[in-house]
Design a protein around this motif. Structure first.
Motif, PDB file in Angstrom:
ATOM      1  N   SER A 113       0.833  -1.205   0.000  1.00 55.59           N
ATOM      2  CA  SER A 113       0.000   0.000   0.000  1.00 55.59           C
ATOM      3  C   SER A 113       0.864   1.250   0.000  1.00 55.59           C
ATOM      4  CB  SER A 113      -0.921   0.025   1.227  1.00 55.59           C
ATOM      5  OG  SER A 113      -1.884  -0.983   1.142  1.00 55.59           O
ATOM      6  N   LYS A 114       1.926   1.203   0.812  1.00 59.75           N
ATOM      7  CA  LYS A 114       2.828   2.358   0.853  1.00 59.75           C
ATOM      8  C   LYS A 114       3.488   2.574  -0.497  1.00 59.75           C
ATOM      9  CE  LYS A 114       4.163   2.483   5.689  1.00 59.75           C
ATOM     10  NZ  LYS A 114       5.258   2.291   6.634  1.00 59.75           N
ATOM     11  N   LYS A 115       3.905   1.452  -1.116  1.00 60.30           N
ATOM     12  CA  LYS A 115       4.569   1.540  -2.417  1.00 60.30           C
ATOM     13  C   LYS A 115       3.610   2.111  -3.455  1.00 60.30           C
ATOM     14  CE  LYS A 115       7.565  -1.250  -5.265  1.00 60.30           C
ATOM     15  NZ  LYS A 115       8.051  -2.578  -5.587  1.00 60.30           N
ATOM     16  N   LYS A 116       2.361   1.598  -3.438  1.00 60.57           N
ATOM     17  CA  LYS A 116       1.357   2.096  -4.403  1.00 60.57           C
ATOM     18  C   LYS A 116       1.052   3.568  -4.136  1.00 60.57           C
ATOM     19  CE  LYS A 116      -1.037  -2.103  -5.696  1.00 60.57           C
ATOM     20  NZ  LYS A 116      -2.280  -2.830  -5.723  1.00 60.57           N
TER      21      LYS A 116
ATOM     22  N   GLU B 212       2.398  13.997  -8.797  1.00 54.01           N
ATOM     23  CA  GLU B 212       3.383  15.080  -8.865  1.00 54.01           C
ATOM     24  C   GLU B 212       3.831  15.309 -10.304  1.00 54.01           C
ATOM     25  OE1 GLU B 212       6.518  14.095  -6.129  1.00 54.01           O
ATOM     26  OE2 GLU B 212       5.332  14.720  -4.380  1.00 54.01           O
TER      27      GLU B 212
ATOM     28  N   GLU C  75       3.076   5.727  -2.827  1.00 57.28           N
ATOM     29  CA  GLU C  75       4.195   6.530  -3.285  1.00 57.28           C
ATOM     30  C   GLU C  75       4.205   6.631  -4.804  1.00 57.28           C
ATOM     31  OE1 GLU C  75       8.083   6.098  -1.804  1.00 57.28           O
ATOM     32  OE2 GLU C  75       7.403   5.921   0.251  1.00 57.28           O
ATOM     33  N   GLU C  76       3.895   5.541  -5.483  1.00 64.01           N
ATOM     34  CA  GLU C  76       3.828   5.575  -6.956  1.00 64.01           C
ATOM     35  C   GLU C  76       2.735   6.543  -7.411  1.00 64.01           C
ATOM     36  OE1 GLU C  76       3.283   1.581  -8.331  1.00 64.01           O
ATOM     37  OE2 GLU C  76       5.378   1.022  -7.959  1.00 64.01           O
ATOM     38  N   SER C  77       1.577   6.479  -6.706  1.00 63.58           N
ATOM     39  CA  SER C  77       0.486   7.403  -7.042  1.00 63.58           C
ATOM     40  C   SER C  77       0.919   8.842  -6.800  1.00 63.58           C
ATOM     41  CB  SER C  77      -0.747   7.110  -6.194  1.00 63.58           C
ATOM     42  OG  SER C  77      -1.342   5.903  -6.577  1.00 63.58           O
ATOM     43  N   LYS C  78       1.636   9.021  -5.676  1.00 66.64           N
ATOM     44  CA  LYS C  78       2.096  10.370  -5.338  1.00 66.64           C
ATOM     45  C   LYS C  78       3.043  10.870  -6.418  1.00 66.64           C
ATOM     46  CE  LYS C  78       4.326  12.840  -1.589  1.00 66.64           C
ATOM     47  NZ  LYS C  78       5.036  12.741  -0.331  1.00 66.64           N
ATOM     48  N   VAL C  79       3.952  10.005  -6.885  1.00 69.05           N
ATOM     49  CA  VAL C  79       4.895  10.383  -7.935  1.00 69.05           C
ATOM     50  C   VAL C  79       4.151  10.704  -9.226  1.00 69.05           C
ATOM     51  CG1 VAL C  79       6.767   9.503  -9.401  1.00 69.05           C
ATOM     52  CG2 VAL C  79       6.852   9.151  -6.935  1.00 69.05           C
ATOM     53  N   LYS C  80       3.140   9.852  -9.556  1.00 75.20           N
ATOM     54  CA  LYS C  80       2.341  10.100 -10.775  1.00 75.20           C
ATOM     55  C   LYS C  80       1.630  11.443 -10.675  1.00 75.20           C
ATOM     56  CE  LYS C  80       1.168   5.565 -12.626  1.00 75.20           C
ATOM     57  NZ  LYS C  80       0.069   4.628 -12.849  1.00 75.20           N
TER      58      LYS C  80
END
Length: 195
Positions: free
Chosen positions: A16-19, A28, A21-26
Motif C-alpha cells: 500500500s505504501k509503495k502504491k 506530482e 508513493e507511486e500514485s504520489k509520484v504520478k
C-alpha cells in the motif's frame, strides 16, 4: 499463523505504501506537466495579451493624433473666419455706398465739363473728399484700370474694339470705376477692352 498474518499485513502495508508513493509520484508528475502546460499557456496568453495591448495603444495614439490634427485645423479655420469678419465685415456697407460715390463723381465730372463754379460745387467736392477719406481709412481702394492689361477678376468688359497698335487686351476706356476692400474686389470696373 499469527506470524503469517503479521507478515501478510506487513506485506500489504508495504504494498500500500509503495502504491501510495507511486500514485504520489504520478500525481506530482501530472501536476508538474500541468504546471508546465499552464506556464506555457500563460506565456502564450501573455504574449497575445501584450500584442493586443500594443495594437490597441497604436490605434488609440493614431486616433488621438487625428483628433488633434482636426482640432488644430478647426482652430485655424475659426481664426481665419474671425480675421475675415474683421477684414471684410464692412463690405456690404461699402458696396451700398458705391452708387453714392459714383453719383458724386458724375456730378464733379459734369461740373468740370461745363466749367461751373459755385458754393454748391465746393460742398460736393468736400463731401466727395470726406467719402474718399472714409474709404481710405477702411481699406477701400479704387481699382486702377485705364491702360492696364485686362484682368477678368478686376475688370468687367462690356465692350471690345479692334486695336491698331500692339496693346491687345488692354483697357482703353473705363465706364464705371471698380473698388477693392483689402485686396478683395467688391465691384469690378466696367471697361472697354482692345483686342
Amino acid at each position: 499463523m499469527a506470524k503469517s498474518n503479521k507478515k501478510t499485513k506487513k506485506a500489504d502495508e508495504d504494498m500500500s505504501k509503495k502504491k501510495a508513493e507511486e500514485s504520489k509520484v504520478k500525481v506530482e508528475a501530472e501536476i508538474s506537466n500541468d504546471t508546465a502546460d499552464t506556464e506555457e499557456n500563460s506565456a502564450k496568453t501573455s504574449e497575445v495579451s501584450v500584442e493586443s495591448l500594443k495594437s490597441e495603444i497604436d490605434q488609440l495614439n493614431d486616433k488621438f493624433l487625428r483628433l488633434n490634427a482636426e482640432y488644430q485645423n478647426y482652430r485655424k479655420r475659426v481664426e481665419k473666419e474671425k480675421n475675415d469678419i474683421f477684414k471684410y465685415g464692412s463690405e456690404k456697407l461699402f458696396v451700398e455706398m458705391l452708387p453714392i460715390m459714383d453719383n458724386f463723381e458724375r456730378a464733379l465730372s459734369a461740373s468740370e465739363q461745363e466749367n461751373i463754379e459755385s458754393k454748391v460745387l465746393d460742398g460736393i467736392k468736400m463731401i466727395k473728399k470726406s467719402l474718399d477719406e472714409l474709404f481710405d481709412r477702411n481699406g477701400v481702394k479704387k481699382i486702377e484700370a485705364m491702360g492696364m492689361p485686362f484682368d477678368p477678376i478686376k475688370h468687367h468688359a462690356v465692350m471690345t474694339v479692334e486695336s491698331e497698335d500692339e496693346n491687345n487686351d488692354h483697357v482703353i476706356e473705363v465706364f464705371q470705376d471698380g473698388y477693392a476692400l483689402n485686396d478683395k474686389v467688391i465691384r469690378p470696373s466696367m471697361v472697354k477692352v482692345s483686342h
